[in-house]
Design a protein around this motif. Structure first.
Motif, PDB file in Angstrom:
ATOM      1  N   LEU A   1      47.958  37.671  25.888  1.00  0.00           N
ATOM      2  CA  LEU A   1      49.291  38.491  25.688  1.00  0.00           C
ATOM      3  C   LEU A   1      50.185  37.957  27.564  1.00  0.00           C
ATOM      4  N   LEU A   2      49.214  38.044  28.217  1.00  0.00           N
ATOM      5  CA  LEU A   2      50.051  37.795  29.560  1.00  0.00           C
ATOM      6  C   LEU A   2      50.702  36.254  29.572  1.00  0.00           C
TER       7      LEU A   2
ATOM      8  N   TRP B   1      41.255  44.201  30.644  1.00  0.00           N
ATOM      9  CA  TRP B   1      43.285  44.490  31.216  1.00  0.00           C
ATOM     10  C   TRP B   1      42.943  43.036  31.875  1.00  0.00           C
ATOM     11  N   GLY B   2      44.203  42.398  32.203  1.00  0.00           N
ATOM     12  CA  GLY B   2      44.427  41.670  33.219  1.00  0.00           C
ATOM     13  C   GLY B   2      46.202  41.853  33.590  1.00  0.00           C
ATOM     14  N   GLN B   3      46.485  40.655  34.604  1.00  0.00           N
ATOM     15  CA  GLN B   3      47.519  41.268  35.608  1.00  0.00           C
ATOM     16  C   GLN B   3      47.892  40.111  35.511  1.00  0.00           C
ATOM     17  N   ALA B   4      49.752  40.921  36.178  1.00  0.00           N
ATOM     18  CA  ALA B   4      50.308  38.663  36.967  1.00  0.00           C
ATOM     19  C   ALA B   4      51.156  39.615  37.878  1.00  0.00           C
TER      20      ALA B   4
ATOM     21  N   ASP C   1      38.898  45.720  40.772  1.00  0.00           N
ATOM     22  CA  ASP C   1      38.099  44.044  41.544  1.00  0.00           C
ATOM     23  C   ASP C   1      39.548  43.410  40.592  1.00  0.00           C
ATOM     24  N   GLN C   2      40.267  42.621  41.234  1.00  0.00           N
ATOM     25  CA  GLN C   2      41.564  42.445  40.875  1.00  0.00           C
ATOM     26  C   GLN C   2      41.437  40.627  39.614  1.00  0.00           C
ATOM     27  N   PRO C   3      41.009  40.410  38.591  1.00  0.00           N
ATOM     28  CA  PRO C   3      41.863  39.411  38.153  1.00  0.00           C
ATOM     29  C   PRO C   3      42.522  38.487  38.267  1.00  0.00           C
ATOM     30  N   ARG C   4      42.238  37.072  38.475  1.00  0.00           N
ATOM     31  CA  ARG C   4      44.127  36.023  37.870  1.00  0.00           C
ATOM     32  C   ARG C   4      45.050  36.189  37.596  1.00  0.00           C
ATOM     33  N   GLY C   5      45.852  36.124  38.090  1.00  0.00           N
ATOM     34  CA  GLY C   5      46.989  36.695  37.737  1.00  0.00           C
ATOM     35  C   GLY C   5      48.401  37.007  38.078  1.00  0.00           C
TER      36      GLY C   5
ATOM     37  N   PRO D   1      45.658  29.644  34.424  1.00  0.00           N
ATOM     38  CA  PRO D   1      45.553  30.813  33.618  1.00  0.00           C
ATOM     39  C   PRO D   1      45.576  32.092  33.729  1.00  0.00           C
ATOM     40  N   TYR D   2      45.249  33.133  33.190  1.00  0.00           N
ATOM     41  CA  TYR D   2      45.666  34.809  32.973  1.00  0.00           C
ATOM     42  C   TYR D   2      43.788  34.787  32.779  1.00  0.00           C
TER      43      TYR D   2
END
Length: 423
Positions: free
Chosen positions: A264-265, A297-300, A317-321, A331-332
């Motif tokens: 979705l991101l 979840w994902g983040q931008a 811990d923050q995923p890449r985005g 990539p997200y």
């Protein structure tokens, strides 16, 4: 031989011969005249006399300057004064002259003259010159008040423009608030889901005229998962709100596909790159699974959520985005966190922790400390206390805060159906 009578006469006393012996009397008169002329120049005023029977007119030097007239041409006689007055003010001059002739008290008025093609504002005070048989003429004081009236007009125009600007700002704020209320879901306060509670806070900046593009979403998806999202569009005012509406509505539509958060991101980033030129946005999008209690979840470009477990608050811990609208083809990543009974999950935009007066890490530490004291049994009131503990609303930026609390000893699925009941 000494003149005893002359010697006994005090210095400066008027003698029987009718002259004054004061050696400085002429100098004093000259000094008085100089001071009077100086006062007339400072006040840009002078005096004039018009004698009716003799037709004589007398002007002080400053009146010649006020009218821009050469003293060699002599003063303007009273019957000729009207030739120098602005046509629209002729009635004012007539009324002033009639009042001065008929009254025994000074009368005054204002009118305009043309001096070398330039309009000048004059204030004139007239009083009759009296003789035993009645008035024999007029005495007047004439002052050029052009600068004062010009300043008053400028101030009046400035006040008018300021009032218009305030009215326009108030109208724009009203439109922005109405638009935001139409775009965002109604403030839910808190929502009771099966074995979970959700609370949302949209915190406008103290300077509400700088209304920004923060948004949130908390809604069940068709497959039974719970969609949780927050975001913040760059900028302020109507453009930011309009772009926020496009992103949020696009997310609601795209979420119907059932695709994971990182997909979705990616789609939202494509939208921002191609449709929202020169606009960036941060976001967190996630799904909470009712069966497993896994938050995927994902983040931008957004700060990672805070998880409070057993009285300890930490960031996930923050995923890449990257920021939405910042770059294409990046990539997200998707991160997963299993929530346990008693857990509290906080999603928030950067307006919650950022301040011009402090480092962002200081603000984040304040939120982490305050989050430990948020009670799961009263999540709605707990968020109010958290906002107060970190210093209240951000003076420069809006903020969104979305909290999910899992009741202790929860053993059943979080969501049994797509129905959400307000608490």
């Amino acid at each position: 031989m000494v003149d005893v009578a002359g010697a006994a006469e005090p210095l400066g006393h008027k003698s029987n011969k009718g002259h004054t012996d004061h050696p400085g009397s002429e100098n004093d008169a000259e000094m008085l005249a100089v001071r009077l002329a100086h006062a007339q120049r400072l006040g840009n005023m002078g005096w004039a006399e018009w004698h009716m029977h003799s037709g004589e007119t007398i002007w002080s030097d400053q009146v010649y300057l006020i009218f821009g007239r050469d003293p060699a041409d002599g003063p303007i006689a009273l019957p000729d004064l009207a030739k120098h007055v602005e046509q629209a003010d002729m009635g004012t001059l007539d009324r002033l002259l009639w009042s001065a002739v008929e009254s025994v008290e000074p009368v005054q008025s204002e009118f305009r003259i043309r001096r070398r093609g330039e309009l000048r504002d004059l204030r004139v005070v007239l009083e009759p010159l009296m003789a035993p048989g009645g008035p024999i003429g007029l005495h007047g004081v004439i002052q050029d008040i052009t600068g004062r009236r010009r300043a008053e007009r400028l101030m009046s125009e400035s006040r008018r423009q300021l009032l218009e600007a305030r009215e326009q700002a108030a109208e724009e704020l009203h439109v922005m608030l109405a638009l935001r209320e139409a775009i965002l879901p109604e403030h839910p306060g808190c929502l009771d889901l099966p074995y979970a509670t959700i609370a949302v806070r949209y915190v406008p900046a103290e300077k509400t005229a700088s209304l920004g593009g923060d948004w949130f979403e908390a809604a069940p998806a068709p497959d039974g998962r719970l969609l949780l999202a927050i975001g913040d569009v760059s900028g302020h005012g109507l453009p930011a709100i309009a772009h926020m509406a496009q992103l949020r509505h696009a997310l609601v539509g795209l979420a119907m596909t059932g695709q994971p958060a990182h997909r979705l991101l990616t789609w939202l980033n494509d939208l921002a790159m191609h449709q929202l030129k020169e606009t960036t946005a941060t976001a967190i999008i996630g799904h909470l699974d009712p069966e497993t209690r896994v938050f995927a979840w994902g983040q931008a470009g957004n700060l990672a959520p805070i998880l409070v477990r057993d009285g300890v608050a930490r960031q996930l811990d923050q995923p890449r985005g990257v920021l939405l609208g910042a770059a294409s083809g990046r990539p997200y990543e998707l991160a997963t966190t299993r929530l346990l009974p008693g857990d509290l999950l906080l999603l928030f935009t950067d307006g919650l922790v950022e301040r011009r007066t402090r480092d962002i890490d200081v603000g984040l530490d304040l939120v982490l400390a305050a989050a430990r004291d948020v009670p799961a049994r009263d999540l709605d009131a707990g968020l109010d206390h958290l906002l107060a503990d970190i210093g209240g609303p951000n003076p420069e930026d809006d903020a969104c805060l979305l909290a999910v609390s899992i009741p202790a000893q929860s053993t059943e699925p979080l969501v049994k159906s797509a129905t959400i009941d307000p608490c």
